[in-house]
Design a protein around this motif. Structure first.
Motif, PDB file in Angstrom:
ATOM      1  N   THR A 238      40.136  44.886  -0.658  1.00  0.00           N
ATOM      2  CA  THR A 238      41.281  45.808  -0.625  1.00  0.00           C
ATOM      3  C   THR A 238      41.221  46.774   0.562  1.00  0.00           C
ATOM      4  O   THR A 238      41.962  47.755   0.588  1.00  0.00           O
ATOM      5  N   ASN A 239      40.338  46.483   1.523  1.00  0.00           N
ATOM      6  CA  ASN A 239      40.266  47.313   2.730  1.00  0.00           C
ATOM      7  C   ASN A 239      41.314  46.817   3.719  1.00  0.00           C
ATOM      8  O   ASN A 239      41.097  45.866   4.465  1.00  0.00           O
ATOM      9  N   THR A 240      42.463  47.452   3.720  1.00  0.00           N
ATOM     10  CA  THR A 240      43.609  46.977   4.498  1.00  0.00           C
ATOM     11  C   THR A 240      43.318  46.938   5.993  1.00  0.00           C
ATOM     12  O   THR A 240      43.688  45.975   6.687  1.00  0.00           O
ATOM     13  N   PHE A 241      42.670  47.952   6.507  1.00  0.00           N
ATOM     14  CA  PHE A 241      42.362  48.013   7.939  1.00  0.00           C
ATOM     15  C   PHE A 241      41.457  46.855   8.350  1.00  0.00           C
ATOM     16  O   PHE A 241      41.731  46.141   9.322  1.00  0.00           O
ATOM     17  N   LEU A 242      40.397  46.623   7.579  1.00  0.00           N
ATOM     18  CA  LEU A 242      39.447  45.557   7.878  1.00  0.00           C
ATOM     19  C   LEU A 242      40.117  44.188   7.762  1.00  0.00           C
ATOM     20  O   LEU A 242      39.946  43.320   8.624  1.00  0.00           O
ATOM     21  N   ASN A 243      40.870  43.995   6.703  1.00  0.00           N
ATOM     22  CA  ASN A 243      41.584  42.733   6.505  1.00  0.00           C
ATOM     23  C   ASN A 243      42.576  42.475   7.639  1.00  0.00           C
ATOM     24  O   ASN A 243      42.700  41.337   8.122  1.00  0.00           O
ATOM     25  N   GLY A 244      43.257  43.520   8.054  1.00  0.00           N
ATOM     26  CA  GLY A 244      44.240  43.381   9.124  1.00  0.00           C
ATOM     27  C   GLY A 244      43.613  42.964  10.443  1.00  0.00           C
ATOM     28  O   GLY A 244      44.187  42.154  11.188  1.00  0.00           O
ATOM     29  N   ILE A 245      42.441  43.504  10.746  1.00  0.00           N
ATOM     30  CA  ILE A 245      41.737  43.147  11.985  1.00  0.00           C
ATOM     31  C   ILE A 245      41.377  41.672  11.979  1.00  0.00           C
ATOM     32  O   ILE A 245      41.583  40.954  12.966  1.00  0.00           O
ATOM     33  N   VAL A 246      40.815  41.202  10.858  1.00  0.00           N
ATOM     34  CA  VAL A 246      40.415  39.796  10.746  1.00  0.00           C
ATOM     35  C   VAL A 246      41.625  38.878  10.900  1.00  0.00           C
ATOM     36  O   VAL A 246      41.584  37.879  11.632  1.00  0.00           O
ATOM     37  N   ILE A 247      42.727  39.210  10.232  1.00  0.00           N
ATOM     38  CA  ILE A 247      43.938  38.393  10.308  1.00  0.00           C
ATOM     39  C   ILE A 247      44.479  38.357  11.733  1.00  0.00           C
ATOM     40  O   ILE A 247      44.851  37.292  12.250  1.00  0.00           O
ATOM     41  N   PHE A 248      44.508  39.507  12.405  1.00  0.00           N
ATOM     42  CA  PHE A 248      44.980  39.576  13.784  1.00  0.00           C
ATOM     43  C   PHE A 248      44.130  38.702  14.711  1.00  0.00           C
ATOM     44  O   PHE A 248      44.659  37.923  15.518  1.00  0.00           O
ATOM     45  N   LEU A 249      42.814  38.800  14.592  1.00  0.00           N
ATOM     46  CA  LEU A 249      41.921  38.054  15.468  1.00  0.00           C
ATOM     47  C   LEU A 249      41.982  36.554  15.211  1.00  0.00           C
ATOM     48  O   LEU A 249      42.011  35.753  16.152  1.00  0.00           O
ATOM     49  N   THR A 250      41.987  36.167  13.935  1.00  0.00           N
ATOM     50  CA  THR A 250      41.976  34.734  13.620  1.00  0.00           C
ATOM     51  C   THR A 250      43.277  34.054  14.027  1.00  0.00           C
ATOM     52  O   THR A 250      43.252  32.934  14.561  1.00  0.00           O
ATOM     53  N   ILE A 251      44.402  34.717  13.826  1.00  0.00           N
ATOM     54  CA  ILE A 251      45.674  34.135  14.257  1.00  0.00           C
ATOM     55  C   ILE A 251      45.730  34.059  15.781  1.00  0.00           C
ATOM     56  O   ILE A 251      46.223  33.079  16.355  1.00  0.00           O
ATOM     57  N   SER A 252      45.204  35.072  16.462  1.00  0.00           N
ATOM     58  CA  SER A 252      45.165  35.063  17.931  1.00  0.00           C
ATOM     59  C   SER A 252      44.375  33.865  18.449  1.00  0.00           C
ATOM     60  O   SER A 252      44.782  33.224  19.433  1.00  0.00           O
ATOM     61  N   GLY A 253      43.270  33.561  17.797  1.00  0.00           N
ATOM     62  CA  GLY A 253      42.471  32.421  18.222  1.00  0.00           C
ATOM     63  C   GLY A 253      43.070  31.094  17.819  1.00  0.00           C
ATOM     64  O   GLY A 253      42.942  30.092  18.549  1.00  0.00           O
ATOM     65  N   ALA A 254      43.756  31.055  16.669  1.00  0.00           N
ATOM     66  CA  ALA A 254      44.241  29.790  16.118  1.00  0.00           C
ATOM     67  C   ALA A 254      45.539  29.307  16.737  1.00  0.00           C
ATOM     68  O   ALA A 254      45.814  28.102  16.731  1.00  0.00           O
ATOM     69  N   LEU A 255      46.369  30.216  17.253  1.00  0.00           N
ATOM     70  CA  LEU A 255      47.626  29.775  17.858  1.00  0.00           C
ATOM     71  C   LEU A 255      47.393  28.998  19.144  1.00  0.00           C
ATOM     72  O   LEU A 255      48.241  28.206  19.560  1.00  0.00           O
ATOM     73  N   GLY A 256      46.272  29.237  19.790  1.00  0.00           N
ATOM     74  CA  GLY A 256      45.875  28.363  20.881  1.00  0.00           C
ATOM     75  C   GLY A 256      46.186  28.881  22.266  1.00  0.00           C
ATOM     76  O   GLY A 256      47.089  29.694  22.482  1.00  0.00           O
ATOM     77  N   PHE A 257      45.420  28.354  23.213  1.00  0.00           N
ATOM     78  CA  PHE A 257      45.525  28.790  24.590  1.00  0.00           C
ATOM     79  C   PHE A 257      46.771  28.226  25.278  1.00  0.00           C
ATOM     80  O   PHE A 257      47.246  28.783  26.270  1.00  0.00           O
ATOM     81  N   ILE A 258      47.298  27.109  24.772  1.00  0.00           N
ATOM     82  CA  ILE A 258      48.555  26.589  25.316  1.00  0.00           C
ATOM     83  C   ILE A 258      49.679  27.585  25.062  1.00  0.00           C
ATOM     84  O   ILE A 258      50.471  27.905  25.953  1.00  0.00           O
ATOM     85  N   VAL A 259      49.747  28.098  23.840  1.00  0.00           N
ATOM     86  CA  VAL A 259      50.774  29.073  23.476  1.00  0.00           C
ATOM     87  C   VAL A 259      50.619  30.336  24.313  1.00  0.00           C
ATOM     88  O   VAL A 259      51.604  30.877  24.841  1.00  0.00           O
ATOM     89  N   VAL A 260      49.381  30.814  24.456  1.00  0.00           N
ATOM     90  CA  VAL A 260      49.121  32.032  25.232  1.00  0.00           C
ATOM     91  C   VAL A 260      49.531  31.845  26.691  1.00  0.00           C
ATOM     92  O   VAL A 260      50.210  32.702  27.280  1.00  0.00           O
ATOM     93  N   THR A 261      49.133  30.718  27.288  1.00  0.00           N
ATOM     94  CA  THR A 261      49.470  30.450  28.684  1.00  0.00           C
ATOM     95  C   THR A 261      50.971  30.324  28.865  1.00  0.00           C
ATOM     96  O   THR A 261      51.546  30.834  29.838  1.00  0.00           O
ATOM     97  N   ASP A 262      51.619  29.649  27.924  1.00  0.00           N
ATOM     98  CA  ASP A 262      53.071  29.465  27.995  1.00  0.00           C
ATOM     99  C   ASP A 262      53.801  30.808  27.923  1.00  0.00           C
ATOM    100  O   ASP A 262      54.741  31.055  28.688  1.00  0.00           O
ATOM    101  N   ILE A 263      53.370  31.653  27.005  1.00  0.00           N
ATOM    102  CA  ILE A 263      53.988  32.981  26.884  1.00  0.00           C
ATOM    103  C   ILE A 263      53.747  33.808  28.145  1.00  0.00           C
ATOM    104  O   ILE A 263      54.617  34.533  28.618  1.00  0.00           O
ATOM    105  N   TRP A 264      52.529  33.678  28.699  1.00  0.00           N
ATOM    106  CA  TRP A 264      52.220  34.401  29.944  1.00  0.00           C
ATOM    107  C   TRP A 264      53.105  33.924  31.094  1.00  0.00           C
ATOM    108  O   TRP A 264      53.598  34.727  31.897  1.00  0.00           O
ATOM    109  N   TYR A 265      53.327  32.600  31.173  1.00  0.00           N
ATOM    110  CA  TYR A 265      54.235  32.059  32.193  1.00  0.00           C
ATOM    111  C   TYR A 265      55.639  32.654  32.034  1.00  0.00           C
ATOM    112  O   TYR A 265      56.303  32.978  33.016  1.00  0.00           O
ATOM    113  N   TYR A 266      56.075  32.780  30.784  1.00  0.00           N
ATOM    114  CA  TYR A 266      57.424  33.304  30.516  1.00  0.00           C
ATOM    115  C   TYR A 266      57.519  34.788  30.877  1.00  0.00           C
ATOM    116  O   TYR A 266      58.471  35.230  31.505  1.00  0.00           O
ATOM    117  N   ILE A 267      56.493  35.561  30.495  1.00  0.00           N
ATOM    118  CA  ILE A 267      56.489  36.999  30.796  1.00  0.00           C
ATOM    119  C   ILE A 267      56.429  37.251  32.298  1.00  0.00           C
ATOM    120  O   ILE A 267      57.085  38.152  32.824  1.00  0.00           O
TER     121      ILE A 267
END
Length: 450
Positions: free
Chosen positions: A197-226
């Motif tokens: 029930t530690n919202t801050f801790l849970n939120g950090i884990v969710i943020f980091l894991t989704i960042s890693g799981a969406l993949g470097f293709i998505v990150v590179t593509d978004i960077w190209y667009y920006i």
């Protein structure tokens, strides 16, 4: 003489590597890191208490494959040096064994060889229009930026919990890298069950894991667009993100409404407990805030499906991959509608991508079935626990119904094999073992990276 001998060994090693096809190079590279990790973790000053060689090999493979399954406690069995080796293996496994060395080579010589490019294209299955140099830069910069941000956030989350400042810093760094690389390794024996029930801790884990799981293709593509290098987000990125969050949302609803063990929480805590479990399943991160073994069968089946599918290609996550699932769905949809072309959201999927998806689906499922079949001989466990454990291993997830530590030695060896296969990829594994020459479609990635 020693210098001459060293030069000879280095020359022969390079000649050996150049004779390998890209898949064999990836296989051999990860295998060597796994063995080196095993050796380092077997050293006396890596262990707090004596740990047998099978458990040490299991830990090394689990860390390199960013799985997180553990037969022994990371904190109780390994010293700071041992934990550092585990974290190093996680980082190598998360960003790819060729990534950092090639980036350093590129930074110093301003160019990389065709051999390096071929391996990187196979390791990341990046779209053909991506430049290797830009892609590598985005991988390195994004990885370390997010991990540093994660470590800082974790420090503020852990500071009220731990009185030891040095341990707080170390556990923050450890869990940041483990989260982003979707490894699931924790310095706490019950993962995050004590902080459900530690919202801050849970939120950090969710943020980091989704960042890693969406993949470097998505990150590179978004960077190209920006950066205005492209005028729109690619179809692959749109497809990955839409499918990923759609599957995640459906699984979240199943967990939220269908799991009795979380009904005693208030509304807000039920949301974060259900979200934490589903996110860590589909991202293949493997952290848990509730006991997995206590969940009801319908919820466990939804988790097994999430672990089986996994997240995006060219990411730190494992599993069969979202793109493979979407390609299989597109094939079925086209057959049901009696359509000549196989399309997804109005876009035709190239034939080579469909062939890759079907091959991945069949090979991945076959290895999973074989591993469950073998484990049913070696382990005195129910089928649901064996299926869950095997799916977690090949998907490089790390969630368990609590049987990992009680596995027989043969059971541990089976999981070591499928965790390794899950990390290198089933197609890469097959081509490394069976292929006589490089196939053209591996190099020529087009609209959809599977």
């Amino acid at each position: 003489m020693p210098k001459t001998l060293l030069q000879t060994v280095r020359r022969e090693y390079l000649k050996f590597h150049l004779r390998l096809n890209p898949q064999q190079s990836l296989f051999f590279g990860f295998f060597m890191y796994m063995i080196l990790g095993w050796i380092f973790l077997s050293l006396p000053f890596s262990q707090k208490i004596p740990t047998n060689f099978i458990d040490t090999l299991f830990t090394s493979t689990s860390a390199l494959s960013t799985t997180g399954l553990a037969t022994v406690s990371t904190f109780d069995n390994y010293t700071f040096f041992g934990q550092f080796i585990i974290l190093t293996l996680i980082q190598i496994g998360g960003i790819g064994y060729m990534t950092l060395t090639t980036y350093i080579l590129l930074s110093t010589t301003k160019q990389i060889t065709h051999w390096h490019k071929k391996i990187l294209y196979n390791e990341f299955t990046m779209p053909r229009e991506f430049k290797v140099q830009d892609f590598l830069k985005s991988v390195i910069v994004f990885t370390f930026t997010i991990e540093i941000i994660g470590a800082i956030l974790f420090y503020f989350a852990f500071r009220p919990i731990h009185s030891d400042t040095l341990f707080t810093i170390w556990t923050s760094i450890f869990h940041s890298i483990s989260s982003f690389c979707t490894a699931g390794f924790s310095l706490y024996n019950t993962s995050f069950e004590g902080y459900a029930t530690n919202t801050f801790l849970n939120g950090i884990v969710i943020f980091l894991t989704i960042s890693g799981a969406l993949g470097f293709i998505v990150v590179t593509d978004i960077w190209y667009y920006i950066s205005k290098r492209t005028n729109e987000i690619s179809f692959t990125t749109k497809m990955i993100t839409l499918t990923f969050f759609s599957v995640l949302f459906i699984a979240f609803l199943i967990q939220f409404f269908g799991e009795p063990s979380i009904q005693n929480y208030d509304f807000g805590n039920r949301i974060q407990v259900a979200l934490f479990t589903t996110v860590n399943s589909i991202t293949t991160a493997g952290f848990n805030s509730v006991s997995i073994g206590s969940l009801r069968m319908s919820v466990l089946l939804s988790i097994i499906f999430l672990m089986y599918v996994g997240a995006a290609p060219s990411s730190s996550a494992g599993g069969m991959k979202i793109t493979t699932l979407t390609a299989i769905i597109a094939i079925v949809k086209s057959k049901i509608r009696n359509e000549y072309k196989v399309t997804y959201f109005g876009r035709k999927i190239p034939a080579d991508r469909l062939e890759m998806a079907v091959s991945t689906f069949v090979f991945y499922t076959a290895i999973l079935f074989l591993s469950v079949f073998l484990l049913s001989f070696t382990e005195n466990q129910t089928l649901d626990k064996i299926l869950f454990e095997a799916t977690s291993a090949i998907g490089t997830v790390g969630l368990s119904m609590g049987i990992t530590g009680s596995l027989s030695e043969w059971g541990k060896i089976i999981l070591v094999c499928i965790m390794f296969i899950g990390r290198v990829g089933v197609i890469t594994f097959g081509l490394a073992i069976l292929a006589k020459k490089q196939h053209k479609f591996i190099d020529n990635e087009t609209d959809l990276a599977v």
